[in-house]
Design a protein around this motif. Structure first.
Motif, PDB file in Angstrom:
ATOM      1  N   GLY A  70       0.799  -1.214   0.000  1.00  0.00           N
ATOM      2  CA  GLY A  70       0.000   0.000   0.000  1.00  0.00           C
ATOM      3  C   GLY A  70       0.832   1.264   0.000  1.00  0.00           C
ATOM      4  N   ILE A  71       0.576   2.138  -0.972  1.00  0.00           N
ATOM      5  CA  ILE A  71       1.168   3.478  -1.020  1.00  0.00           C
ATOM      6  C   ILE A  71       0.032   4.477  -1.101  1.00  0.00           C
ATOM      7  CG2 ILE A  71       2.587   5.085  -2.353  1.00  0.00           C
ATOM      8  CD1 ILE A  71       4.277   2.755  -3.252  1.00  0.00           C
ATOM      9  N   ASN A  72       0.007   5.428  -0.177  1.00  0.00           N
ATOM     10  CA  ASN A  72      -1.042   6.441  -0.134  1.00  0.00           C
ATOM     11  C   ASN A  72      -0.394   7.810  -0.273  1.00  0.00           C
ATOM     12  OD1 ASN A  72      -3.107   8.277   0.600  1.00  0.00           O
ATOM     13  ND2 ASN A  72      -4.157   6.675   1.759  1.00  0.00           N
ATOM     14  N   ILE A  73      -0.361   8.314  -1.493  1.00  0.00           N
ATOM     15  CA  ILE A  73       0.282   9.607  -1.762  1.00  0.00           C
ATOM     16  C   ILE A  73      -0.432  10.729  -1.015  1.00  0.00           C
ATOM     17  CG2 ILE A  73       0.855  11.286  -3.562  1.00  0.00           C
ATOM     18  CD1 ILE A  73       2.558   8.837  -3.697  1.00  0.00           C
ATOM     19  N   TYR A  74      -1.756  10.659  -0.951  1.00  0.00           N
ATOM     20  CA  TYR A  74      -2.549  11.740  -0.355  1.00  0.00           C
ATOM     21  C   TYR A  74      -2.240  11.926   1.122  1.00  0.00           C
ATOM     22  CZ  TYR A  74      -6.690  14.607   0.570  1.00  0.00           C
ATOM     23  OH  TYR A  74      -7.540  15.625   0.934  1.00  0.00           O
ATOM     24  N   LYS A  75      -2.027  10.807   1.856  1.00  0.00           N
ATOM     25  CA  LYS A  75      -1.747  10.906   3.287  1.00  0.00           C
ATOM     26  C   LYS A  75      -0.259  11.059   3.580  1.00  0.00           C
ATOM     27  CE  LYS A  75      -5.794   8.399   5.030  1.00  0.00           C
ATOM     28  NZ  LYS A  75      -6.262   7.243   5.824  1.00  0.00           N
ATOM     29  N   SER A  76       0.594  10.458   2.757  1.00  0.00           N
ATOM     30  CA  SER A  76       2.025  10.496   3.035  1.00  0.00           C
ATOM     31  C   SER A  76       2.660  11.824   2.661  1.00  0.00           C
ATOM     32  CB  SER A  76       2.737   9.363   2.285  1.00  0.00           C
ATOM     33  OG  SER A  76       2.312   8.116   2.770  1.00  0.00           O
ATOM     34  N   PHE A  77       2.089  12.524   1.686  1.00  0.00           N
ATOM     35  CA  PHE A  77       2.648  13.800   1.243  1.00  0.00           C
ATOM     36  C   PHE A  77       1.547  14.858   1.210  1.00  0.00           C
ATOM     37  CE2 PHE A  77       5.017  10.325  -0.699  1.00  0.00           C
ATOM     38  CZ  PHE A  77       6.308  10.611  -0.276  1.00  0.00           C
ATOM     39  N   PRO A  78       1.037  15.250   2.385  1.00  0.00           N
ATOM     40  CA  PRO A  78      -0.097  16.186   2.428  1.00  0.00           C
ATOM     41  C   PRO A  78       0.223  17.538   1.818  1.00  0.00           C
ATOM     42  CG  PRO A  78       0.876  15.888   4.610  1.00  0.00           C
ATOM     43  CD  PRO A  78       1.484  14.850   3.730  1.00  0.00           C
ATOM     44  N   ASP A  79       1.472  17.974   1.852  1.00  0.00           N
ATOM     45  CA  ASP A  79       1.839  19.258   1.268  1.00  0.00           C
ATOM     46  C   ASP A  79       1.566  19.317  -0.227  1.00  0.00           C
ATOM     47  OD1 ASP A  79       2.583  20.734   3.416  1.00  0.00           O
ATOM     48  OD2 ASP A  79       4.652  21.076   2.771  1.00  0.00           O
ATOM     49  N   TRP A  80       1.652  18.166  -0.883  1.00  0.00           N
ATOM     50  CA  TRP A  80       1.419  18.160  -2.321  1.00  0.00           C
ATOM     51  C   TRP A  80       0.001  18.583  -2.678  1.00  0.00           C
ATOM     52  CZ3 TRP A  80       3.941  13.100  -4.614  1.00  0.00           C
ATOM     53  CH2 TRP A  80       5.304  13.112  -4.311  1.00  0.00           C
ATOM     54  N   PHE A  81      -0.921  18.360  -1.757  1.00  0.00           N
ATOM     55  CA  PHE A  81      -2.332  18.642  -2.019  1.00  0.00           C
ATOM     56  C   PHE A  81      -2.839  19.854  -1.240  1.00  0.00           C
ATOM     57  CE2 PHE A  81      -1.508  14.157  -2.616  1.00  0.00           C
ATOM     58  CZ  PHE A  81      -2.070  13.899  -3.848  1.00  0.00           C
ATOM     59  N   GLY A  82      -1.934  20.537  -0.535  1.00  0.00           N
ATOM     60  CA  GLY A  82      -2.354  21.703   0.232  1.00  0.00           C
ATOM     61  C   GLY A  82      -3.371  21.353   1.288  1.00  0.00           C
ATOM     62  N   ALA A  83      -3.141  20.238   1.987  1.00  0.00           N
ATOM     63  CA  ALA A  83      -4.109  19.769   2.981  1.00  0.00           C
ATOM     64  C   ALA A  83      -4.343  20.833   4.048  1.00  0.00           C
ATOM     65  CB  ALA A  83      -3.603  18.486   3.632  1.00  0.00           C
ATOM     66  N   GLY A  84      -5.607  21.099   4.334  1.00  0.00           N
ATOM     67  CA  GLY A  84      -5.952  22.078   5.366  1.00  0.00           C
ATOM     68  C   GLY A  84      -5.869  23.516   4.909  1.00  0.00           C
ATOM     69  N   GLN A  85      -5.549  23.750   3.635  1.00  0.00           N
ATOM     70  CA  GLN A  85      -5.440  25.103   3.117  1.00  0.00           C
ATOM     71  C   GLN A  85      -6.573  25.372   2.139  1.00  0.00           C
ATOM     72  OE1 GLN A  85      -1.550  25.665   1.438  1.00  0.00           O
ATOM     73  NE2 GLN A  85      -0.513  24.648   3.127  1.00  0.00           N
TER      74      GLN A  85
ATOM     75  N   TRP B 137      -8.086  26.667  -1.175  1.00  0.00           N
ATOM     76  CA  TRP B 137      -7.504  26.831  -2.501  1.00  0.00           C
ATOM     77  C   TRP B 137      -7.780  28.226  -3.028  1.00  0.00           C
ATOM     78  CZ3 TRP B 137      -9.269  27.598  -7.597  1.00  0.00           C
ATOM     79  CH2 TRP B 137      -8.307  27.371  -8.595  1.00  0.00           C
ATOM     80  N   VAL B 138      -6.753  28.856  -3.565  1.00  0.00           N
ATOM     81  CA  VAL B 138      -6.865  30.191  -4.145  1.00  0.00           C
ATOM     82  C   VAL B 138      -6.404  30.128  -5.586  1.00  0.00           C
ATOM     83  CG1 VAL B 138      -6.104  32.586  -4.031  1.00  0.00           C
ATOM     84  CG2 VAL B 138      -6.433  31.286  -1.913  1.00  0.00           C
ATOM     85  N   HIS B 139      -7.188  30.674  -6.502  1.00  0.00           N
ATOM     86  CA  HIS B 139      -6.842  30.653  -7.925  1.00  0.00           C
ATOM     87  C   HIS B 139      -5.554  31.441  -8.146  1.00  0.00           C
ATOM     88  CE1 HIS B 139      -6.990  31.021 -12.222  1.00  0.00           C
ATOM     89  NE2 HIS B 139      -8.153  30.379 -12.296  1.00  0.00           N
ATOM     90  N   PRO B 140      -4.518  30.802  -8.693  1.00  0.00           N
ATOM     91  CA  PRO B 140      -3.260  31.519  -8.916  1.00  0.00           C
ATOM     92  C   PRO B 140      -3.392  32.540 -10.035  1.00  0.00           C
ATOM     93  CG  PRO B 140      -3.154  29.324  -9.887  1.00  0.00           C
ATOM     94  CD  PRO B 140      -4.448  29.397  -9.133  1.00  0.00           C
TER      95      PRO B 140
END
Length: 406
Positions: free
Chosen positions: A229-244, A246-249
């Motif tokens: 099992g590899i869970n990118i979403y949980k292992s690398f939360p910064d990649w998805f801006g977890a808890g932030q 979203w602001v249109h760049p």
């Protein structure tokens, strides 16, 4: 003072505070610090005449060294070290170095133990322990007697904060949960090997083995990677801006953000990698299951074949093409996807009450070129066919979106 009048004066400790170091190159590319009178003999030493020393390294001619508030400018990059200390002594016939390193606000202790030469095994046993704030990182190493090459090593322990480690070397690393490792391997003259090594990061874990051989003009990398099992979403939360939020760049949206494909590096490399992943979760609970992938690069040609389960269906894909000397890819791809349920995809990305069911098949054959993923996506051309193979159901959120709520 008495030691100055003896035949062998002893320096007990050295302290260096508030020093600044700069290393730069002039217009002709020469370093600002040059070591002269170094000659390298092409003749290899006669191993039979080499005197085997008691320890693999020489003991410091002083008792200890302490360094505080050091700043360094190395080719334009800034580095800082708040505190560093090391002491050496002989204990139980082992040469030991112990101390601490404090790059910022945390002390990390370390101990390095060098044992005497083992005549039976013809090695120097070495053990290094490094405190990381969690379970200590410990390396057991066997150094070959004459070359001092680590012919066997085991590194195990915890790295609680990889970003902090990157800060030491002025490298920006995303936040990564606690990493546990158990890496087993060894080196030869022109070859590095890994044997059934283990790495876990947060909710992800994998086992790998393989070799990197640079004995020929084209280095060769061969590896096997397996995981339950590899869970990118949980292992690398910064990649998805977890808890932030979203602001249109202030730019045109680009889902791949000029994702590099490292073509220049792969052009000068032979690669043969097999991956078997039982579960590969790429976003929320979106799962690529039972994923089997073959990745090869040889003679500047790339080949990828994969077979995986997705959204209660199956995907098979093949990519092949050429890599240019400047790292640009010219590739073609064929994909066959069968019985993928749109409703299941929406469910796994946590979008409810829109569509259920609706299995689809996808057939495509496309060509593309570029040096990064953004360029590849912009140049894709070729036929794509998508059609449903059974019914689906629209739910209230989709109906309201299409027809309104009045």
């Amino acid at each position: 003072l008495l030691s100055l009048f003896k035949s062998h004066p002893v320096i007990r400790n050295i302290k260096i505070y508030d020093a600044k170091i700069a290393l730069e190159k002039n217009s002709s590319g020469k370093n600002s610090i040059v070591v002269n009178n170094l000659q390298t003999s092409e003749k290899q030493p006669d191993t039979e005449k080499i005197d085997i020393e008691k320890y693999p390294i020489k003991q410091f001619p002083f008792g200890g060294l302490e360094v505080k508030n050091i700043t360094a400018d190395i080719y334009g990059k800034k580095y800082e070290l708040v505190d560093f200390g090391i002491r050496n002594y002989v204990r139980h016939e082992n040469l030991e170095y112990s101390g601490w390193v404090k790059p910022y606000d945390t002390n990390f202790p370390f101990v390095a133990q060098f044992s005497e030469y083992n005549k039976d095994r013809k090695i120097y046993p070495v053990r290094v322990a490094f405190g990381t704030g969690g379970e200590a990182l410990i390396a057991d190493i066997a150094l070959e007697g004459t070359s001092k090459v680590p012919i066997d090593f085991v590194v195990r322990g915890e790295i609680p904060n990889l970003r902090k480690s990157g800060d030491w070397f002025n490298v920006d690393i995303l936040d990564v949960p606690k990493m546990k490792i158990n890496v087993i391997g060894g080196m030869e003259k022109n070859k590095l090997s890994f044997r059934k090594s283990f790495v876990s990061i947060g909710a992800s874990s994998l086992v790998f083995s393989g070799t990197y051989d640079w004995s020929k003009s084209t280095p060769k990398l061969k590896a096997t990677i397996t995981s339950d099992g590899i869970n990118i979403y949980k292992s690398f939360p910064d990649w998805f801006g977890a808890g932030q939020e979203w602001v249109h760049p202030k730019r045109e949206l680009n889902v791949f953000h000029d994702m590099p494909l490292w073509g220049s590096a792969l052009y000068n490399l032979d690669v043969d990698v097999d991956m078997n992943l039982k579960h590969f979760i790429v976003y929320r609970s979106l799962d690529l299951s039972n994923m089997k992938t073959k990745f090869k690069v040889k003679d500047h040609k790339i080949y990828i074949k994969t077979d995986m389960g997705f959204a209660d269906g199956n995907i098979q894909a093949i990519v092949d093409g050429d890599i240019s000397p400047v790292g640009e890819y010219n590739v073609q791809a064929a994909v066959v996807a069968k019985s993928m349920y749109i409703g299941q995809i929406l469910k796994e990305v946590y979008v409810d009450n829109v569509i259920s069911g609706l299995p689809v098949n996808i057939y495509l054959y496309v060509k593309a070129h570029g040096s990064d993923m953004s360029q590849i996506m912009k140049t894709i051309t070729g036929p794509v066919m998508l059609y449903s193979v059974d019914r689906g159901f629209a739910h209230s959120d989709l109906v309201e979106y299409m027809y309104g709520g009045d």
